[in-house]
Scaffold this motif. Structure first.
Motif, short mmCIF file in Angstrom:
data_model
loop_
_atom_site.label_atom_id
_atom_site.label_comp_id
_atom_site.label_asym_id
_atom_site.label_seq_id
_atom_site.Cartn_x
_atom_site.Cartn_y
_atom_site.Cartn_z
N MET A 1 68.23 84.41 26.25
CA MET A 1 67.59 84.04 24.99
C MET A 1 66.57 82.93 25.27
SD MET A 1 67.55 84.64 21.68
CE MET A 1 69.15 85.38 21.33
N HIS A 3 63.97 79.71 24.75
CA HIS A 3 64.01 78.42 24.06
C HIS A 3 63.67 78.66 22.58
CE1 HIS A 3 62.39 74.50 22.76
NE2 HIS A 3 63.12 73.96 23.74
N LEU A 7 61.17 81.40 21.07
CA LEU A 7 61.73 82.52 20.32
C LEU A 7 61.04 82.66 18.97
CD1 LEU A 7 63.82 84.77 20.08
CD2 LEU A 7 65.43 83.07 19.16
N ASP A 709 66.77 79.41 27.89
CA ASP A 709 66.88 78.85 26.54
C ASP A 709 66.63 77.34 26.52
OD1 ASP A 709 69.18 77.97 27.74
OD2 ASP A 709 70.54 78.70 26.19
N ARG A 710 66.47 76.74 27.70
CA ARG A 710 66.16 75.31 27.74
C ARG A 710 64.71 75.04 28.15
NH1 ARG A 710 71.45 75.17 30.09
NH2 ARG A 710 72.95 74.28 28.60
#
Length: 723
Positions: A1, A3, A7, A709-710
């Motif tokens: 997913m 960040h 997104l 995601d970071r």
């Protein structure tokens, strides 16, 4: 997913639909509808006034102020009828951008009413601030007066926005003391110098009627489109114009599937919107296509007179940027916005000609006996050999340094490609045994239903920086974000100088009793003997050519702007421009100072942006990832497992390396202004850029290891492929 910010950007892009545009109109209804053309002048002006304007445009000279009053009245009436309340003197300072000062037509009356008013004096002359634009020391802050002056050879036009219409008048921009503070003034001077020398040679060749000679230009504009949702998340794109960080996408351009591929619908709608606006401005956009790199595209106009083409090129860049915003794109004109894939250039197709002798660089079907073409082409060969470093210097910018010499751009060594046919002809003349010239023949494809068509006599060479392409030369080293004025000034002046040299020697040869043909052959032989080292038809990318060019042929390899710009201070360069009345020594020094400062400022901005991104976006993201990894390892150990710690150590080491390079960069930035322009450029090229590259290598390696995601920055994969 991804960040959360990325997104949200992806979701917004997926919900986009192409912008609705007005239905296409017939070209004859749209073409130049927003331009005060000669045809409009003819219908609006008294006969004698129109003739006076036409004569000045064709032959030069000054326009009487009384005629200017008549033109101003007609121009104003037309603009007001289209909704304009303001006019703007548009000029081109030494920034590669366009500047404009808007003034109202409004004139309050004593009875409380107001009328539209516009005089010849206001048309001909304006007065912007002469010290607030880059001028290299010509004007001090307290010496503010500068002038704009109407360029009658470039037509006025209307610029439309949702809130109104402005009449735009192309002008030159000079200081109170008379020096050129712009790019248009030297261009007009260079064309005049080339015209003088070309007409002289044409008369020596026996032409009795010789019309004014003009240079022509067709500039192929390459650019990238990135969705604005992504661009706003990239401080480097917004402030520096290129990505300072970014790991390579697993798929880039290696499949060669983007070049000339099907244009995405959303992009094509954008292109059609751009073209509609350009047609209204009389700009002959002819070609559109996908370029080599993903997300990269090209627009190319039909050739026009160089001065008009230069103004139109500025309008093309402005229109691309403004229209992109309306379609949810950011248009990138930086030469290398993405590392590892092709950058963007602006190939400048250049020729010279007139209405009586035609295109002077057209070889015809039998170039070996086309004396006019051979002499003009020889003049180009001599000019490039004598002034290769100058041609390199006029395309020297911080952005272009990332592109020149790479595999998508010509080398920084300036050579001439003639093609097999012409190279053989000049070699024959050099040997004194002209036997003819080869022909292209017919291309047969082996299938009855496919047509036969003529085959050119020579191939093309995309590795050459200065290549002959049939009836013109293509200067392929110009950067995508540059004004074409500087390169055109150099090419026109270099040609003028060589034509003068040829005419002097032709007169001397003919004065000794030689025929015109014998004299011309002797002059061409001298050029090939002295300057043939500039002619090269092989692979300009190869290491062998770089060695041969510098070691055997004596050609200079100026690898970056810090090495190239000092060419402008060479005595032979200053003498060249001053002798032909194009750029004075004071004006040339100012250009060196301005362009040197712009180079250093561009890299200073990149360094500051990189530091900000590392400290406020990348380092916090990496630290969060390291903390999460450490917690995961502790949990695994508490369960009696033996966790793998390699990633943790690798990321920690890269993070330490990134911090070290950031700290070093911050210190090196403080040393930037300890010295003059040359010292600053050398510090940028020799210290800051290598440090930025080391910092980038650490950050790009971290991007490949930190959880998606970071990671806060949109990736190359997203920016280049998501439409």
């Amino acid at each position: 997913m991804p960040h959360p910010a990325r997104l949200a950007a992806l979701q917004a892009i997926q919900q986009r639909t192409p912008v609705d545009c007005a239905p296409a109109q017939p070209l004859e209804d749209v073409w130049a509808s927003d331009v005060f053309t000669l045809a409009r002048m003819k219908s609006a002006l008294p006969k004698e006034s129109y003739k006076a304007v036409r004569r000045v445009i064709r032959d030069g000279g000054r326009l009487d102020l009384a005629v200017a009053d008549v033109v101003a009245q007609s121009m104003k009436d037309w603009a007001v009828s289209q909704g304009a309340h303001y006019y703007a003197h548009v000029f081109y300072p030494l920034t590669n951008s366009t500047a404009e000062k808007h003034d109202g037509f409004i004139s309050p009356q004593g009875d409380g009413q107001a009328i539209h008013e516009f005089s010849g004096k206001l048309l001909v002359q304006g007065e912007p601030d002469g010290s607030s634009f880059p001028n290299g020391g010509i004007r001090s802050t307290f010496e503010a007066r500068g002038y704009t002056a109407w360029d009658i050879t470039s037509p006025a036009y209307l610029m439309r926005t949702p809130n109104g219409v402005t009449l735009c008048i192309p002008t030159v921009f000079v200081s109170w003391t008379g020096e050129a503070l712009d790019k248009k003034t030297p261009l007009l001077r260079s064309n005049a110098a080339m015209n003088r020398q070309a007409k002289r040679l044409l008369r020596l060749l026996g032409n009795e009627e010789v019309a004014p000679v003009n240079s022509s230009c067709g500039a192929e504009q390459e650019y990238f489109l990135v969705d604005t949702q992504f661009a706003t998340l990239r401080p480097d794109l917004l402030l520096a114009g290129r990505t300072l960080f970014g790991a390579a996408s697993p798929k880039g351009q290696q499949f060669d599937d983007h070049y000339f591929g099907a244009i995405p619908e959303r992009v094509q709608v954008f292109m059609q919107d751009v073209e509609s606006q350009l047609y209204r401005l009389g700009i002959p956009a002819k070609t559109r296509h996908n370029e080599v790199a993903p997300g990269q595209f090209e627009i190319a106009p039909v050739h026009e007179a160089a001065n008009v083409a230069t103004d139109h090129q500025q309008l093309i860049m402005t229109t691309l940027r403004s229209t992109a915003k309306r379609h949810g794109f950011t248009c990138l004109l930086h030469e290398k916005p993405f590392a590892g894939i092709n950058g963007s250039g602006k190939h400048v197709n250049w020729s010279v000609g007139n209405s009586t002798q035609g295109n002077l660089l057209d070889p015809g079907r039998t170039p070996h006996d086309n004396l006019q073409f051979l002499l003009f082409c020889a003049a180009v060969i001599r000019g490039v050999h004598c002034n290769g470093p100058l041609l390199r210097a006029v395309v020297a910018t911080a952005g272009n340094d990332h592109r020149l010499g790479a595999n998508e751009a010509p080398p920084a060594i300036i050579s001439v490609y003639l093609g097999q046919q012409l190279e053989q002809v000049f070699q024959q003349i050099q040997r004194g045994e002209v036997t003819g010239s080869s022909h292209g023949g017919v291309m047969r494809l082996g299938v009855d239903t496919l047509p036969e068509f003529p085959k050119d006599a020579g191939d093309r060479n995309r590795t050459s920086p200065f290549a002959f392409t049939g009836n013109r030369f293509e200067f392929r080293a110009v950067g995508s974000g540059q004004s074409v004025a500087g390169p055109l000034v150099a090419m026109n002046t270099v040609l003028a100088d060589s034509l003068e040299w040829i005419s002097d020697r032709l007169e001397a040869e003919m004065g000794s009793g030689q025929s015109l043909e014998q004299s011309a052959a002797a002059v061409i032989r001298q050029i090939m003997d002295r300057h043939g080292a500039a002619v090269f038809g092989g692979d300009g990318y190869s290491d062998a050519w770089h060695r041969e060019a510098t070691e055997d042929r004596g050609l200079e390899n100026l690898r970056n702007t810090a090495e190239a710009l000092p060419v402008l201070r060479r005595e032979e360069v200053r003498s060249l421009f001053q002798r032909h009345g194009v750029i004075s020594s004071v004006e040339m020094e100012s250009r060196y100072e301005v362009y040197g400062e712009q180079y250093s400022l561009a890299i200073e901005v990149e360094a500051k942006v990189a530091l900000s991104m590392v400290r406020t976006q990348i380092s916090p993201a990496v630290q969060k990832h390291l903390s999460a990894l450490a917690r995961s390892l502790q949990q695994q150990q508490s369960l009696g497992l033996q966790p793998e710690t390699r990633d943790l150590h690798q990321i920690a080491e890269l993070h330490r390396r990134m911090d070290d390079h950031a700290t070093a960069l911050a210190g090196e930035l403080h040393q930037l202004h300890n010295g003059d322009t040359a010292a600053a450029m050398n510090h940028c090229s020799g210290v800051l850029l290598p440090r930025l590259q080391l910092l980038r290598e650490a950050v790009d390696s971290l991007e490949e290891l930190v959880d998606d995601d970071r990671w806060p920055l949109p990736s190359y994969r997203e920016m280049l492929f998501v439409r």
